[in-house]
Write a protein that holds these residues in place. Structure first.
Motif, PDB file in Angstrom:
ATOM      1  N   GLY A  41       0.641  -1.303   0.144  1.00  0.00           N
ATOM      2  CA  GLY A  41      -0.049  -0.074   0.021  1.00  0.00           C
ATOM      3  C   GLY A  41       0.826   1.233  -0.051  1.00  0.00           C
ATOM      4  N   GLN A  43       3.148   2.656   1.892  1.00  0.00           N
ATOM      5  CA  GLN A  43       2.806   3.475   3.033  1.00  0.00           C
ATOM      6  C   GLN A  43       3.890   4.269   3.385  1.00  0.00           C
ATOM      7  OE1 GLN A  43       2.805   0.600   6.175  1.00  0.00           O
ATOM      8  NE2 GLN A  43       1.328  -0.662   5.122  1.00  0.00           N
ATOM      9  N   VAL A  51       2.905   4.979  10.608  1.00  0.00           N
ATOM     10  CA  VAL A  51       2.332   5.193   9.473  1.00  0.00           C
ATOM     11  C   VAL A  51       1.401   6.280   9.242  1.00  0.00           C
ATOM     12  CG1 VAL A  51       0.867   3.742   7.571  1.00  0.00           C
ATOM     13  CG2 VAL A  51       2.265   2.494   9.015  1.00  0.00           C
ATOM     14  N   SER A  54      -0.653   6.793   2.962  1.00  0.00           N
ATOM     15  CA  SER A  54      -0.302   5.973   1.887  1.00  0.00           C
ATOM     16  C   SER A  54       0.200   7.273   0.707  1.00  0.00           C
ATOM     17  CB  SER A  54      -1.284   5.190   0.992  1.00  0.00           C
ATOM     18  OG  SER A  54      -0.850   4.887  -0.365  1.00  0.00           O
ATOM     19  N   LEU A  57      -2.936   7.638  -1.687  1.00  0.00           N
ATOM     20  CA  LEU A  57      -4.138   8.028  -1.256  1.00  0.00           C
ATOM     21  C   LEU A  57      -4.195   9.422  -0.725  1.00  0.00           C
ATOM     22  CD1 LEU A  57      -5.327   5.019   0.497  1.00  0.00           C
ATOM     23  CD2 LEU A  57      -5.585   5.464  -2.057  1.00  0.00           C
ATOM     24  N   THR A  78     -11.973   5.427   3.047  1.00  0.00           N
ATOM     25  CA  THR A  78     -11.373   4.521   2.578  1.00  0.00           C
ATOM     26  C   THR A  78     -12.410   3.138   2.348  1.00  0.00           C
ATOM     27  OG1 THR A  78      -9.871   3.911   3.984  1.00  0.00           O
ATOM     28  CG2 THR A  78      -9.016   5.409   2.562  1.00  0.00           C
ATOM     29  N   LEU A  79     -13.022   3.293   3.256  1.00  0.00           N
ATOM     30  CA  LEU A  79     -13.800   1.956   3.425  1.00  0.00           C
ATOM     31  C   LEU A  79     -15.493   1.852   3.571  1.00  0.00           C
ATOM     32  CD1 LEU A  79     -11.760  -0.022   6.079  1.00  0.00           C
ATOM     33  CD2 LEU A  79     -12.038  -0.623   3.914  1.00  0.00           C
TER      34      LEU A  79
ATOM     35  N   VAL B 206      -4.332  -1.543   7.146  1.00  0.00           N
ATOM     36  CA  VAL B 206      -3.399  -0.741   7.990  1.00  0.00           C
ATOM     37  C   VAL B 206      -4.041   0.423   8.494  1.00  0.00           C
ATOM     38  CG1 VAL B 206      -1.172   0.575   7.998  1.00  0.00           C
ATOM     39  CG2 VAL B 206      -1.372  -1.827   6.881  1.00  0.00           C
ATOM     40  N   SER B 217      -7.624   4.447   7.250  1.00  0.00           N
ATOM     41  CA  SER B 217      -7.600   3.043   7.100  1.00  0.00           C
ATOM     42  C   SER B 217      -7.090   2.637   5.572  1.00  0.00           C
ATOM     43  CB  SER B 217      -8.822   2.203   7.315  1.00  0.00           C
ATOM     44  OG  SER B 217      -8.543   0.638   7.438  1.00  0.00           O
ATOM     45  N   LEU B 218      -5.815   1.952   5.503  1.00  0.00           N
ATOM     46  CA  LEU B 218      -5.372   1.691   4.079  1.00  0.00           C
ATOM     47  C   LEU B 218      -5.834   0.215   3.574  1.00  0.00           C
ATOM     48  CD1 LEU B 218      -1.686   2.985   4.600  1.00  0.00           C
ATOM     49  CD2 LEU B 218      -3.785   4.266   3.984  1.00  0.00           C
ATOM     50  N   PRO B 219      -6.899   0.209   2.596  1.00  0.00           N
ATOM     51  CA  PRO B 219      -7.228  -1.175   2.613  1.00  0.00           C
ATOM     52  C   PRO B 219      -6.208  -2.079   1.588  1.00  0.00           C
ATOM     53  CG  PRO B 219      -8.273   0.508   0.897  1.00  0.00           C
ATOM     54  CD  PRO B 219      -7.544   1.144   1.983  1.00  0.00           C
TER      55      PRO B 219
END
Lengths: 186, 568
Positions: A41, A43, A51, A54, A57, A78-79, B206, B217-219
């Protein structure tokens, strides 16, 4: 029909093992060896090992002192992530464009990227023009000379062969944070 | 258009067309069991598959047995996939603790992936476990494409063979298509995508702390392996909800070029495979010319339309350029229009920008591409067998015009073939117009519309065209998650897939049995520019006459309304 059942079940099982198990596992194994950073991802990790996001993102940056990424229809979630899916003929969209363009209006017309939401809601990039457009606001908020910020944007501009030139806002703001805390530009 | 736009379009055509003759020849050899450079590696695995499945590679099937095997395989896949999706909460590889799907959504999703549609009424990163993605959907990405390829080679054999009773063996075609064609292409593409930044990991998502202290949240997940095959297999179902617009699914301009070229790589090659089957590459070139012509028209309209400023925003203190709403900065307008054209020319259905926010005419291009039956290159196998149906119709029309029995490559087209052709032609109108009209009338159907005005009708129209055409892209504001649409679009997808496959196999079976007359001086040539024109006209007439009225009510009304200063 019945004599089709054995090949059906056996081949479905075999194809599952080959394409559903061996293939993704094999690709993962090679990817983790060859490209471990990308495979996990991309990071961005700070000096304390935490972290922070990303590289790929967008994240939310509130306040006049930051470069703003593209607006996000899903508020940078993101979700799941998401888009506005407003029609070109949508009155709601025209109203948003009107409000936002008047709010952000500086010198010259507002770049479209700053008033339109992206497809993913996580677009990390801006055109160099859309980044430069924000410089007067940021310079004022942070008390940094505009030329300094313009230099920073140029440093972070990428010019890919098969796509438009872009500035990664997440990376740009990271550099901005480092600049302000006196660590110098990475 | 800037230099990078020109380079992108040029590179796209090179990547699609340059390997096509070679890859097409390779696919023909592989599907016919001839030796290829992969044989030393793969033939032991292939033989192991046949042995464990109790398949005798020497035995061929007639069209009925071929169709029955296909239906058995797809049917069992469907049932098992529904079960996996409903039970995923209790299955392994579920680090995000995703719950099972309810049955209408599970059924819709299973039908969608078994039929190579990949319509997505869910968002992958939030509603699917890694197990469902890999074992469930990932496998169907391979075998549904392999099924399409199998049907195509059965039709090719039917056209090429003389006085033959059989069309090949479905189990063998399925296995070879997966092992020799799809896997060897998917592995390098998946690795290239990881290199560009697509995640490939089994780790838990993560949690990052952003520079402003918020949580993000990093999917993660085995994304690259799935994305490679969803592009190559013209499946289109994204690992993430927003598909290839997501920076993790399509991170760079270069990954975008690879992914968009991968959509048409195999379909373009198959046109050449067909030429090898009928031992006449002139046929391939004629079909390719028709496809390229229609593709370039669509691409031209889409790129032009997307670069037009939105009339509703004139006078605002904002850049007056093409719309960026729903588009990503790293792709820009041209790459988004190119993708929309390619994904709908093929039955892919992945997107790198939101078609719902395209200009009225720009959004009409993918709609029209799908309505033409997705035969401009088309899906893996499905595109070319659809195109060959139109070739037969064009030959039939030519026969009517000159008053002779129509012949294609020396084989007479008789009443049985024509009846089956007409049957296959009815599938799109029934799926799009009948089911679409129902959705536009019933309150349960209309409830899903998110944009008022003519664009709302376009949303319904797009959903059912995408379903019946087995495309899978959407005007994504459409609330497809309701039970009504889950079930009705599932019906459209089944109709669109098997309503074409069964007539194709029946025609193939009939043609295989015919004797071929030697091509005489007076037989109608099916390779010159005249035939290319006739084929293109047939396609446009059949699609145009059927769908023009509803296009006038949707995207055309929206476009004209906008020019007149209306918004909704």
């Amino acid at each position: 029909m019945l004599d089709a059942l054995r090949p059906t079940f056996s081949l479905l099982l075999l194809m599952t093992l080959i394409t559903g198990v061996a293939y993704p596992l094999g690709v993962t194994a090679i990817a983790e060896l060859a490209f471990p950073w990308q495979a996990n991802g991309s990071q961005l990790v700070d000096d304390d090992g935490q972290v922070r996001g990303s590289q790929l993102l967008a994240q939310r940056f509130d306040g006049a002192g930051w470069f703003q990424p593209r607006p996000s229809a899903a508020d940078y979630a993101t979700l799941p992530s998401g888009a506005s899916n407003l029609a070109p003929s949508s009155a709601a969209l025209a109203e948003r464009i009107a409000t936002e363009s008047r709010r952000q209006h500086g010198s010259g017309p507002v770049p479209l990227a700053l008033v339109t939401t992206s497809g993913s809601g996580l677009d990390p990039d801006l055109s160099p023009h859309a980044a430069m457009y924000q410089i007067p606001r940021i310079a004022e908020a942070r008390g940094i000379p505009e030329a300094h910020l313009a230099h920073l944007v140029r440093e972070h501009t990428e010019r890919p062969l098969f796509g438009p030139p872009v500035v990664n806002v997440t990376g740009l703001n990271r550099a901005l944070a480092a600049l302000s805390s006196g660590e110098g530009v990475r | 258009m800037a230099m990078h736009d020109v380079l992108l379009i040029g590179a796209f055509f090179v990547l699609v067309l340059a390997p096509a003759p070679w890859l097409g020849r390779f696919i023909h050899r592989a599907m016919e069991g001839q030796r290829t450079w992969l044989s030393p590696l793969l033939s032991p695995l292939e033989r192991f598959c046949y042995r464990s499945a109790g398949v005798d590679p020497a035995i061929e099937q007639d069209w009925r047995r071929y169709a029955l095997s296909l239906l058995a395989f797809n049917g069992v896949s469907l049932v098992l996939l529904v079960a996996v999706l409903m039970l995923q909460g209790a299955l392994p590889l579920n680090p995000q603790k995703v719950a099972g799907m309810d049955w209408p959504l599970a059924l819709n999703t299973a039908v969608s992936f078994v039929t190579n549609t990949n319509w997505q009424a869910y968002s992958g990163e939030a509603q699917l476990s890694y197990f469902s993605q890999m074992i469930g959907l990932g496998v169907q990405n391979f075998v549904s494409a392999a099924t399409g390829l199998a049907v195509l080679v059965a039709l090719c054999r039917g056209i090429a063979r003389r006085s033959a009773a059989t069309l090949g063996n479905f189990w063998i075609d399925l296995t070879r298509a997966t092992l020799y064609v799809l896997l060897p292409l998917a592995i390098p593409l998946a690795l290239l995508l990881v290199w560009q930044g697509v995640p490939q990991s089994f780790a838990h998502a993560v949690t990052a702390t952003t520079w402003q202290g918020a949580e993000q949240s990093l999917p993660l997940g085995p994304a690259a392996s799935q994305i490679a095959i969803k592009q190559l297999g013209t499946n289109g179902g994204g690992f993430f909800g927003v598909n290839s617009a997501h920076p993790f699914e399509n991170p760079t301009a270069f990954s975008n070029l690879l992914e968009v070229a991968a959509i048409l790589l195999i379909p373009a090659a198959l046109v050449f495979s067909y030429g090898h089957y009928v031992k006449d590459l002139r046929q391939s070139r004629a079909i390719l010319a028709c496809m390229l012509l229609l593709f370039c028209i669509g691409l031209g309209v889409a790129v032009w339309a997307e670069w037009q400023p939105n009339p509703a925003w004139a006078g605002l203190p904002v850049e007056q350029a093409g719309s960026l709403e729903g588009k990503e900065s790293r792709f820009g307008i041209t790459a988004s229009a190119l993708w929309a054209t390619a994904t709908s020319a093929a039955s892919n259905g992945s997107v790198n920008a939101m078609h719902d926010s395209f200009s009225a005419l720009g959004g009409m291009v993918p709609l029209v591409n799908m309505m033409l039956g997705e035969v401009i290159f088309g899906g893996v196998g499905a595109g070319l067998y659809g195109m060959l149906l139109f070739v037969l119709i064009a030959v039939f029309l030519a026969g009517l015009m000159v008053g002779r029995t129509p012949e294609y490559l020396g084989k007479k087209l008789e009443a049985r073939e024509v009846r089956l052709l007409v049957l296959s032609l009815l599938v799109m109108p029934i799926g799009v117009l009948l089911l679409g009209a129902l959705a536009a009338i019933l309150p349960a159907g209309v409830a899903a519309v998110s944009n008022p005005g003519p664009h709302g009708l376009s949303q319904i129209l797009y959903a059912y065209t995408s379903g019946a055409g087995n495309n899978g892209s959407a005007f994504a504001g459409f609330g497809a998650g309701s039970t009504y649409h889950n079930l009705m679009i599932a019906l459209a997808m089944l109709l669109g897939r098997y309503g074409i496959i069964l007539p194709v196999l029946a025609i193939a079976g009939g043609l295989a049995m015919k004797r071929a007359a030697p091509l005489g001086q007076d037989s109608f040539p099916t390779h010159g520019p005249l035939f290319v024109g006739l084929l293109t006209a047939t396609l446009l007439l059949v699609g145009g006459l059927t769908f023009f009225p509803v296009l006038a009510l949707g995207p055309l009304a929206e476009h004209l309304g906008q020019l007149a200063g209306l918004s909704w």
